[in-house]
Design a protein around this motif. Structure first.
Motif, PDB file in Angstrom:
ATOM      1  N   LEU A 311       6.228  -2.777  -1.424  1.00 13.78           N
ATOM      2  CA  LEU A 311       6.790  -1.735  -0.566  1.00 13.78           C
ATOM      3  C   LEU A 311       5.804  -0.580  -0.417  1.00 13.78           C
ATOM      4  N   VAL A 312       5.218  -0.159  -1.540  1.00 11.58           N
ATOM      5  CA  VAL A 312       4.247   0.940  -1.500  1.00 11.58           C
ATOM      6  C   VAL A 312       3.024   0.530  -0.675  1.00 11.58           C
ATOM      7  N   LYS A 313       2.630  -0.723  -0.802  1.00 11.48           N
ATOM      8  CA  LYS A 313       1.501  -1.223  -0.014  1.00 11.48           C
ATOM      9  C   LYS A 313       1.809  -1.144   1.481  1.00 11.48           C
ATOM     10  N   GLU A 314       3.058  -1.422   1.856  1.00 12.88           N
ATOM     11  CA  GLU A 314       3.468  -1.350   3.267  1.00 12.88           C
ATOM     12  C   GLU A 314       3.415   0.074   3.808  1.00 12.88           C
ATOM     13  N   PHE A 315       3.451   1.061   2.925  1.00 10.94           N
ATOM     14  CA  PHE A 315       3.381   2.451   3.373  1.00 10.94           C
ATOM     15  C   PHE A 315       1.971   2.832   3.839  1.00 10.94           C
ATOM     16  N   GLY A 316       1.002   1.944   3.575  1.00 10.03           N
ATOM     17  CA  GLY A 316      -0.362   2.208   4.005  1.00 10.03           C
ATOM     18  C   GLY A 316      -1.346   2.438   2.882  1.00 10.03           C
ATOM     19  N   PHE A 317      -0.928   2.221   1.628  1.00 13.62           N
ATOM     20  CA  PHE A 317      -1.832   2.370   0.498  1.00 13.62           C
ATOM     21  C   PHE A 317      -2.560   1.053   0.235  1.00 13.62           C
ATOM     22  N   GLY A 318      -3.688   1.119  -0.469  1.00  5.25           N
ATOM     23  CA  GLY A 318      -4.451  -0.075  -0.789  1.00  5.25           C
ATOM     24  C   GLY A 318      -3.729  -0.945  -1.799  1.00  5.25           C
ATOM     25  N   SER A 319      -4.147  -2.213  -1.908  1.00  2.88           N
ATOM     26  CA  SER A 319      -3.470  -3.174  -2.789  1.00  2.88           C
ATOM     27  C   SER A 319      -3.467  -2.732  -4.240  1.00  2.88           C
ATOM     28  N   ALA A 326       3.163   2.554  -7.925  1.00  4.59           N
ATOM     29  CA  ALA A 326       4.497   2.000  -8.210  1.00  4.59           C
ATOM     30  C   ALA A 326       4.904   2.174  -9.665  1.00  4.59           C
ATOM     31  N   SER A 327       4.037   2.767 -10.480  1.00  4.45           N
ATOM     32  CA  SER A 327       4.376   2.998 -11.891  1.00  4.45           C
ATOM     33  C   SER A 327       4.902   4.403 -12.138  1.00  4.45           C
ATOM     34  N   VAL A 328       4.718   5.313 -11.183  1.00  2.00           N
ATOM     35  CA  VAL A 328       5.034   6.732 -11.413  1.00  2.00           C
ATOM     36  C   VAL A 328       6.510   6.942 -11.727  1.00  2.00           C
ATOM     37  N   GLY A 329       7.391   6.392 -10.881  1.00  2.00           N
ATOM     38  CA  GLY A 329       8.827   6.573 -11.105  1.00  2.00           C
ATOM     39  C   GLY A 329       9.292   5.976 -12.413  1.00  2.00           C
ATOM     40  N   LEU A 330       8.653   4.884 -12.848  1.00  2.00           N
ATOM     41  CA  LEU A 330       9.034   4.236 -14.096  1.00  2.00           C
ATOM     42  C   LEU A 330       8.666   5.101 -15.301  1.00  2.00           C
ATOM     43  N   PHE A 331       7.555   5.814 -15.206  1.00  2.00           N
ATOM     44  CA  PHE A 331       7.200   6.743 -16.282  1.00  2.00           C
ATOM     45  C   PHE A 331       8.143   7.947 -16.298  1.00  2.00           C
ATOM     46  N   TYR A 365      19.499   4.318  -3.111  1.00  2.00           N
ATOM     47  CA  TYR A 365      19.437   3.347  -2.014  1.00  2.00           C
ATOM     48  C   TYR A 365      19.912   3.950  -0.693  1.00  2.00           C
ATOM     49  N   VAL A 366      20.777   4.957  -0.775  1.00  2.00           N
ATOM     50  CA  VAL A 366      21.133   5.699   0.447  1.00  2.00           C
ATOM     51  C   VAL A 366      19.890   6.380   1.012  1.00  2.00           C
ATOM     52  N   LEU A 367      19.104   6.994   0.112  1.00  2.00           N
ATOM     53  CA  LEU A 367      17.862   7.645   0.546  1.00  2.00           C
ATOM     54  C   LEU A 367      16.891   6.627   1.133  1.00  2.00           C
ATOM     55  N   ASN A 368      16.760   5.475   0.469  1.00  2.00           N
ATOM     56  CA  ASN A 368      15.853   4.441   0.979  1.00  2.00           C
ATOM     57  C   ASN A 368      16.267   3.977   2.367  1.00  2.00           C
ATOM     58  N   ARG A 369      17.586   3.801   2.542  1.00  2.00           N
ATOM     59  CA  ARG A 369      18.074   3.328   3.835  1.00  2.00           C
ATOM     60  C   ARG A 369      17.798   4.367   4.934  1.00  2.00           C
ATOM     61  N   LEU A 379       7.949  10.602   2.368  1.00  2.00           N
ATOM     62  CA  LEU A 379       9.392  10.492   2.150  1.00  2.00           C
ATOM     63  C   LEU A 379       9.750   9.108   1.634  1.00  2.00           C
ATOM     64  N   ARG A 380       9.155   8.079   2.223  1.00  2.00           N
ATOM     65  CA  ARG A 380       9.445   6.716   1.778  1.00  2.00           C
ATOM     66  C   ARG A 380       9.028   6.512   0.323  1.00  2.00           C
ATOM     67  N   TYR A 381       7.895   7.072  -0.040  1.00  2.00           N
ATOM     68  CA  TYR A 381       7.431   6.954  -1.425  1.00  2.00           C
ATOM     69  C   TYR A 381       8.359   7.717  -2.366  1.00  2.00           C
ATOM     70  N   PHE A 382       8.888   8.861  -1.910  1.00  2.00           N
ATOM     71  CA  PHE A 382       9.866   9.594  -2.724  1.00  2.00           C
ATOM     72  C   PHE A 382      11.090   8.724  -2.991  1.00  2.00           C
TER      73      PHE A 382
END
Length: 528
Positions: A311-319, A326-331, A365-369, A379-382
C-alpha cells in the motif's frame, strides 16, 4: 501431591479431584516477606518474559516476512497472482487452526519448556526452506507447513504465563508477550529494508536471503529457549539442562504458593485434558463471545498487515523505502499498547480497554476509506500509521479478559487454544479481503473491515454489560447475606457464573467453609 525436595513443600496438585486446595490442606497464609516475593517475581520476569517474547518475535519474523518479500517481486519470481498469493496466506491460517488444539494438548502433557523449544526449531527450519520455493505448489506447501509448525506456540505461551503469574499480573505480562509480536512486525520491515539490498548476492534475489537469514535466526533462538525455559513448578528445569536449578527451593515455594493463594484451581492440573474439560470450555457462551471478538479484530488486520508495504509503495514510495515506512505505525503501537495494558491491569478495566481499542481500529478503516478518495499521499500514509497503531492490541487485552473467566488450568489451556484458533480463522477470511479487482484503492476491503469491526465493538459491549449485571447480582446476594448475619454464603454460584466475576477481581480468595440457615454442614463458598 508433588513436592520439591528439601525444606519447602509446595502444595502442587496433579490429581484429578475438585477442591484441590482443601484436599491438600492448603493454608491461606503468606509465610514470607514482601521483599522475598518481589525478588522472586523479579527473577521470574527476567527469565520467563524475555524468552517467551523472543519466541513470539521469531514467530512473527517468519510469518510476516512474506509481506516484505512481495515488494521485491516475489510473486513474479515464483509465478503466482495476487489472488493465488491470498490462498497461500489462507493455507498458513488453516494449518494453524487444524493443529492448534492438538499442539496445545501435547504442550499440556510434555510441558512448555520442551514443546515451545521444539516448535522454534520446526518453524525456523520451514521458514528457512521457503527460500527455495519456485512454483505455486511449493508456495502453498511451505505456507501450510509453516502454519502446522507454528500452531500452538501462542496459546502455549499464554497458558505458560497463566501458570506462573496471578490474575492481576496477567494482563501486563500478556501485553509484554505480545510485544514480541509487535516488535517482530515492526523490526521485520526494517530488517527487510537492509536484507533486500542483498538482491543479486550469490545470484539470488533479495527475498531468498530474507527467508534464509530470518529462519536461521529462529533456529538459534530455539537453542536459547532450550537452555533457559523451565517447564513448570513441578519440573522447573530447562530442556537442554535437566539438572540445572533455575530457581532456589525458597523461590519456587514462594512463587507457587502465591499462585495458589490467588487461584486455588491452578493447583488442580491433571496429566491430560479429558472430555469433561472440552464440554466445560465449549459450553461456556462467554468463551464464544470472546472468540468472535477476536475474529472481528484479527481478520481486517491480518490482511492489512500483509499488504501494508505494498500500500505504501502504491503511494509513490520506492520498494525498499516502503518496507521501512510501513514499520513506523508498528513501533508507535508498542507504547500505546502498554498504556492500554496498564489501564486494564491497574484499574481493572478489562472490557473498557477492549471496547476502546476496537473503536479506534474501526475509526482507522473509516479514515482509510475516506483517504482513498483524496489524492494526497501524506493523508493516505497517515491512515496506514493510525491503522497499525490501533489495529491489533485489543487482541491480547481480549485474551486476558477471557482467561480471567476460566476456573482451572484445563479450561484455560483449551480457551487459549480456542481464541488463537479464532484469530487464525480470521486470517482465513482476512487473507481474501485485498484482491486484484479492488486494487489499488481497496474501497471494498476497507468497507468490509468497518462493518466487521463494528460488530466486534457491539459484541464487546454486550459482554461488558453481562459482566456488570453478574457483578451487581452477586453483590446483591452478598449484601443480603450480610444483613442476615451469616458468616458466608455461596455467592458466586456455578463455575460459568463465576467466570464473569473473575475479571472484576471478585473471586480471588480460597474456598472457605460456611453455613447456611438451619444447616450445620460445611459448604464450599465457590464451586471448584
Amino acid at each position: 501431591m508433588a513436592q520439591f525436595e528439601g525444606k519447602y513443600d509446595v502444595p502442587y496438585s496433579s490429581g484429578s479431584g475438585s477442591g484441590a486446595a482443601s484436599e491438600i490442606g492448603f493454608n491461606a497464609e503468606r509465610d514470607w516477606q514482601p521483599e522475598e516475593e518481589a525478588k522472586a517475581k523479579r527473577k521470574l520476569d527476567l527469565l520467563i518474559m524475555p524468552l517467551l517474547t523472543l519466541g513470539f518475535f521469531c514467530l512473527q519474523l517468519d510469518r510476516g516476512n512474506i509481506a516484505n518479500a512481495i515488494t521485491n517481486d516475489f510473486m513474479e519470481d515464483i509465478g503466482v497472482t495476487q489472488n493465488q498469493f491470498n490462498v497461500g496466506q489462507q493455507m498458513l491460517s488453516l494449518g494453524i487452526v487444524l493443529f492448534e488444539i492438538p499442539s496445545n494438548m501435547v504442550l499440556y502433557r510434555v510441558g512448555p519448556g520442551k514443546w515451545l523449544t521444539l516448535q522454534l526449531f520446526l518453524f525456523g527450519t520451514v521458514s528457512t526452506f521457503q527460500a527455495f520455493q519456485n512454483s505455486y505448489g511449493s508456495f502453498i506447501a511451505t505456507r501450510f507447513l509453516l502454519g502446522i509448525t507454528e500452531s500452538g506456540f501462542i496459546p502455549g505461551g499464554l497458558w505458560t504465563l497463566s501458570t506462573w503469574y496471578t490474575r492481576r499480573e496477567t494482563a501486563k505480562r500478556v501485553m509484554i508477550f505480545y510485544f514480541g509480536n509487535q516488535f517482530g512486525q515492526a523490526s521485520a520491515k526494517l530488517l527487510a529494508y537492509g536484507i533486500l539490498h542483498m538482491d543479486g548476492a550469490g545470484g539470488k534475489p533479495g527475498w531468498f536471503w530474507l527467508f534464509v537469514l530470518m529462519g536461521v535466526f529462529t533456529i538459534l533462538c530455539g537453542v536459547v529457549l532450550g537452555f533457559f525455559l523451565p517447564d513448570s513448578f513441578k519440573n522447573p528445569h530447562p530442556t537442554f539442562a535437566p539438572k540445572w536449578d533455575l530457581f532456589t527451593e525458597r523461590e519456587l515455594y514462594i512463587l507457587n504458593r502465591r499462585i495458589l493463594l490467588d487461584d486455588p484451581a491452578k493447583g488442580q492440573k491433571k496429566k491430560r485434558i479429558g472430555l469433561p474439560a472440552f464440554k466445560k470450555a465449549f459450553s461456556n457462551w462467554r468463551m464464544w463471545v470472546h472468540l468472535l471478538i477476536t475474529m472481528c479484530n484479527n481478520g481486517p488486520q491480518r490482511g492489512f498487515d500483509t499488504y501494508a508495504p505494498s500500500l505504501v509503495k502504491e503511494f509513490g514510495f520506492g520498494s525498499l523505502t516502503s518496507n521501512a515506512l510501513a514499520s513506523v505505525g508498528l513501533f508507535i503501537q508498542i507504547p500505546v499498547s502498554f498504556a492500554f495494558s496498564y489501564i486494564s491491569d491497574h484499574f481493572n478495566k478489562r472490557g473498557e480497554t477492549v471496547i476502546a481499542g476496537l473503536s479506534m481500529a474501526t475509526l482507522a478503516y473509516v479514515l482509510n476509506r475516506i483517504f482513498t478518495e483524496i489524492p494526497n499521499r501524506g493523508l493516505r500514509y497517515f491512515g496506514v500509521i493510525w491503522t497499525q497503531t490501533f489495529g491489533t492490541f485489543s487482541h491480547p487485552l481480549n485474551i486476558t479478559w477471557m482467561s480471567l473467566t476460566c476456573t482451572d488450568s484445563e479450561e484455560r489451556a483449551l480457551a487459549m487454544a480456542m481464541v488463537i484458533m479464532g484469530a487464525n480463522s480470521a486470517g482465513i477470511y482476512g487473507a481474501q479481503l485485498y484482491r486484484e479487482d479492488d486494487e489499488p484503492r481497496y474501497r471494498r476491503a476497507f468497507t468490509i473491515c468497518i462493518a466487521v469491526l463494528s460488530l466486534g465493538v457491539t459484541l464487546a459491549a454486550i459482554r461488558k454489560i453481562d459482566e456488570i449485571i453478574t457483578r451487581r447480582r452477586n453483590e446483591a446476594v452478598a449484601a443480603d447475606a450480610d444483613s442476615t448475619g451469616y458468616e458466608q454464603v455461596e455467592v458466586l454460584g456455578t463455575a460459568k457464573e463465576r467466570g464473569a466475576s473473575f475479571s472484576d477481581g471478585v473471586a480471588g480468595a480460597l474456598p472457605q467453609p460456611g453455613r447456611v440457615s438451619g444447616d450445620v454442614k460445611p459448604v464450599v463458598a465457590a464451586e471448584t
